[in-house]
Design a protein around this motif. Structure first.
Motif, PDB file in Angstrom:
ATOM      1  N   GLU A   5       0.820  -1.211   0.000  1.00 51.27           N
ATOM      2  CA  GLU A   5       0.000   0.000   0.000  1.00 51.27           C
ATOM      3  C   GLU A   5       0.852   1.258   0.000  1.00 51.27           C
ATOM      4  O   GLU A   5       0.462   2.283  -0.575  1.00 51.27           O
ATOM      5  N   ALA A   6       2.022   1.192   0.633  1.00 54.01           N
ATOM      6  CA  ALA A   6       2.866   2.384   0.751  1.00 54.01           C
ATOM      7  C   ALA A   6       3.394   2.860  -0.589  1.00 54.01           C
ATOM      8  O   ALA A   6       3.683   4.048  -0.766  1.00 54.01           O
ATOM      9  N   ARG A   7       3.514   1.950  -1.552  1.00 53.51           N
ATOM     10  CA  ARG A   7       4.048   2.318  -2.856  1.00 53.51           C
ATOM     11  C   ARG A   7       3.075   3.162  -3.676  1.00 53.51           C
ATOM     12  O   ARG A   7       3.486   3.958  -4.518  1.00 53.51           O
ATOM     13  N   LEU A   8       1.784   2.975  -3.453  1.00 55.32           N
ATOM     14  CA  LEU A   8       0.787   3.500  -4.381  1.00 55.32           C
ATOM     15  C   LEU A   8       0.746   5.029  -4.456  1.00 55.32           C
ATOM     16  O   LEU A   8       0.722   5.582  -5.560  1.00 55.32           O
ATOM     17  N   PRO A   9       0.714   5.760  -3.325  1.00 55.58           N
ATOM     18  CA  PRO A   9       0.708   7.226  -3.454  1.00 55.58           C
ATOM     19  C   PRO A   9       1.947   7.743  -4.177  1.00 55.58           C
ATOM     20  O   PRO A   9       1.867   8.698  -4.960  1.00 55.58           O
ATOM     21  N   TYR A  10       3.078   7.114  -3.913  1.00 55.28           N
ATOM     22  CA  TYR A  10       4.303   7.546  -4.579  1.00 55.28           C
ATOM     23  C   TYR A  10       4.216   7.332  -6.081  1.00 55.28           C
ATOM     24  O   TYR A  10       4.628   8.193  -6.871  1.00 55.28           O
ATOM     25  N   ARG A  11       3.658   6.199  -6.511  1.00 57.57           N
ATOM     26  CA  ARG A  11       3.532   5.948  -7.944  1.00 57.57           C
ATOM     27  C   ARG A  11       2.601   6.957  -8.609  1.00 57.57           C
ATOM     28  O   ARG A  11       2.792   7.311  -9.770  1.00 57.57           O
ATOM     29  N   ALA A  13       8.547  -8.625  -4.544  1.00 57.75           N
ATOM     30  CA  ALA A  13       7.139  -8.691  -4.152  1.00 57.75           C
ATOM     31  C   ALA A  13       6.252  -9.136  -5.305  1.00 57.75           C
ATOM     32  O   ALA A  13       5.223  -9.784  -5.096  1.00 57.75           O
ATOM     33  N   GLY A  14       6.624  -8.785  -6.532  1.00 57.68           N
ATOM     34  CA  GLY A  14       5.890  -9.227  -7.698  1.00 57.68           C
ATOM     35  C   GLY A  14       4.529  -8.590  -7.892  1.00 57.68           C
ATOM     36  O   GLY A  14       3.710  -9.082  -8.666  1.00 57.68           O
ATOM     37  N   ASN A  15       4.268  -7.450  -7.217  1.00 61.67           N
ATOM     38  CA  ASN A  15       2.942  -6.808  -7.304  1.00 61.67           C
ATOM     39  C   ASN A  15       2.934  -5.643  -8.286  1.00 61.67           C
ATOM     40  O   ASN A  15       2.280  -4.625  -8.059  1.00 61.67           O
ATOM     41  N   ASP A  16       3.643  -5.795  -9.399  1.00 68.78           N
ATOM     42  CA  ASP A  16       3.804  -4.691 -10.343  1.00 68.78           C
ATOM     43  C   ASP A  16       2.480  -4.226 -10.934  1.00 68.78           C
ATOM     44  O   ASP A  16       2.325  -3.034 -11.226  1.00 68.78           O
ATOM     45  N   LEU A  17       1.530  -5.138 -11.136  1.00 70.29           N
ATOM     46  CA  LEU A  17       0.254  -4.719 -11.719  1.00 70.29           C
ATOM     47  C   LEU A  17      -0.444  -3.698 -10.831  1.00 70.29           C
ATOM     48  O   LEU A  17      -1.054  -2.743 -11.324  1.00 70.29           O
ATOM     49  N   GLN A  18      -0.350  -3.872  -9.525  1.00 71.33           N
ATOM     50  CA  GLN A  18      -0.920  -2.901  -8.596  1.00 71.33           C
ATOM     51  C   GLN A  18      -0.198  -1.560  -8.724  1.00 71.33           C
ATOM     52  O   GLN A  18      -0.822  -0.501  -8.758  1.00 71.33           O
ATOM     53  N   ASP A  19       1.118  -1.619  -8.816  1.00 73.19           N
ATOM     54  CA  ASP A  19       1.920  -0.405  -8.998  1.00 73.19           C
ATOM     55  C   ASP A  19       1.587   0.285 -10.314  1.00 73.19           C
ATOM     56  O   ASP A  19       1.456   1.511 -10.378  1.00 73.19           O
ATOM     57  N   PHE A  20       1.493  -0.487 -11.396  1.00 71.66           N
ATOM     58  CA  PHE A  20       1.206   0.100 -12.702  1.00 71.66           C
ATOM     59  C   PHE A  20      -0.153   0.796 -12.696  1.00 71.66           C
ATOM     60  O   PHE A  20      -0.314   1.864 -13.295  1.00 71.66           O
ATOM     61  N   SER A  21      -1.122   0.206 -12.026  1.00 76.18           N
ATOM     62  CA  SER A  21      -2.447   0.827 -11.963  1.00 76.18           C
ATOM     63  C   SER A  21      -2.371   2.189 -11.274  1.00 76.18           C
ATOM     64  O   SER A  21      -2.994   3.160 -11.725  1.00 76.18           O
ATOM     65  N   ALA A  22      -1.594   2.269 -10.183  1.00 77.72           N
ATOM     66  CA  ALA A  22      -1.427   3.552  -9.503  1.00 77.72           C
ATOM     67  C   ALA A  22      -0.686   4.544 -10.393  1.00 77.72           C
ATOM     68  O   ALA A  22      -1.020   5.738 -10.430  1.00 77.72           O
ATOM     69  N   GLY A  23       0.317   4.053 -11.125  1.00 78.34           N
ATOM     70  CA  GLY A  23       1.034   4.930 -12.044  1.00 78.34           C
ATOM     71  C   GLY A  23       0.136   5.467 -13.140  1.00 78.34           C
ATOM     72  O   GLY A  23       0.218   6.652 -13.504  1.00 78.34           O
ATOM     73  N   VAL A  24      -0.736   4.627 -13.663  1.00 77.22           N
ATOM     74  CA  VAL A  24      -1.673   5.075 -14.700  1.00 77.22           C
ATOM     75  C   VAL A  24      -2.676   6.071 -14.117  1.00 77.22           C
ATOM     76  O   VAL A  24      -3.106   7.004 -14.812  1.00 77.22           O
TER      77      VAL A  24
END
Length: 376
Positions: A177-183, A286-297
């Protein structure tokens, strides 16, 4: 005989790859400047170009993936990252006269210099930037930056608490969860190169990889929590990340924003995701790149939405195309998430290539905004 034949094929394949690499590195370029990045330096290491829109072709002649950046102080003007050994990438950027630094491969390598001289093209580009039509989008984006910057701090505090308690499962969930705002704010956040190098460095860009003292921030915590399944030794890393995110949140409140930067960021971010992040992934442990990519988009979509307010009355067809490209990208990510991959490593190569294609198409559509709105 079968073993001998296989060995011959392997040697032949290696020779073919070496030959292709040499041909690639030695071929001519249509870019304004060719830059070859070796193990420890750039060639040339001191570059002079006239101001205006310039292109740089970066060839990776080292044995490690590299990134190449143009820096104005601590601010990243433009970059290309994750260029594989033997490959090349092209970077186009609008440059105003001045003195810049360039990175040359590993973060520990000495930096080169880029001198941009005055030109009629640069003067004309600067004179075309008008502020009035962008006052609303600039103000709204500032609010978005502040909100997401504060959210990143709060999420890092939750992550720190879980690490301090020694709760690996809670820390793993908090890290995701911590990655998402940053992305979501990465289109601007990554441009603070000093903070970016502490908050989000990847091991591949460091001399000693995971054992390098410069391996800090999100991915160092990811490595400990997911690859080592432990919180041991991570509290100082979490404290440092929290301090850096607090500094970032303060900078975002006063970050220099102008129409030219606003219009350049979403397309550049989409292309960066397409070329440097989607093919191999970033969260290797962690392998959760799809979650990260969604936040980036989401972050790209926020910027694109603000710019569509400006372009809708000037070029309605372009506004429609950008909307369609964003919808297609969202649908692609939704479909990938619905397939329930346990890790991004399980996503087949054709699926990744399709996602990269959608991001590249969006980047090209967003790149047309400059001509439509009259901003360079």
């Amino acid at each position: 005989m079968a073993i001998l034949g296989a060995a011959v094929l392997a040697v032949a394949g290696g020779a073919a790859f070496w030959y292709a690499t040499q041909q690639n590195a030695g071929s001519q370029t249509a870019a304004d400047q060719l830059v070859t990045v070796g193990t420890t330096t750039c060639d040339p290491n001191a570059i002079t170009v006239a101001g205006g829109r310039r292109s740089f072709e970066i060839v990776n002649a080292s044995d490690r993936p590299i990134e190449w950046e143009i820096l104005d102080g601590v601010m990243v003007v433009a970059e290309r990252e994750n260029i594989a050994p033997g490959f090349r990438a092209t970077l186009e950027v609008q440059l105003q006269p001045g003195e810049y630094a360039i990175t040359c491969g590993l973060l520990s390598n000495p930096r080169g210099t880029l001198s941009v001289t005055a030109s009629d093209e640069a003067s004309a580009a600067a004179s075309e930037v008008t502020l009035r039509k962008f006052l609303g989008p600039l103000s709204e984006y500032r609010v978005f930056l502040v909100m997401q910057g504060n959210a990143a701090v709060k999420a890092a505090e939750t992550l720190r608490e879980a690490i301090a308690a020694g709760d690996v499962k809670a820390a793993q969930a908090a890290w995701r969860e911590a990655r998402l705002p940053y992305r979501r704010i990465e289109p601007l956040a990554y441009r603070f190169s000093d903070l970016e190098d502490r908050i989000d460095p990847r091991a591949a860009y460091l001399e000693k990889r995971e054992q390098d003292p410069g391996f800090t921030g999100y991915h160092r915590l990811e490595y400990g929590l997911f690859a080592q399944d432990s919180t041991e030794g991570l509290l100082p890393v979490a404290d440092a990340l929290l301090a850096d995110l607090k500094e970032l949140a303060q900078r975002l409140k006063q970050a220099p924003l102008d129409p030219g930067l606003l219009i350049e960021m979403p397309g550049a971010s989409a292309l960066q995701m397409a070329q440097a992040q989607v093919p191999q992934g970033e969260n290797l442990y962690a392998g959760n790149d799809l979650q990260d990519f969604s936040a980036g988009v989401e972050g790209i979509g926020k910027l694109a939405g603000l710019l569509r307010q400006v372009v809708a009355g000037v070029d309605p067809s372009l506004d429609t195309v950008i909307g369609q490209d964003l919808d297609a990208l969202d649908a692609r990510l939704d479909a990938l998430r619905d397939k329930g991959f346990a890790s991004y490593g399980d996503v087949p190569k054709p699926e990744r290539e399709a996602l990269s294609t959608d991001l590249t198409r969006l980047s090209e559509s967003l790149g047309r905004l400059q001509a439509a709105i009259g901003i360079n």
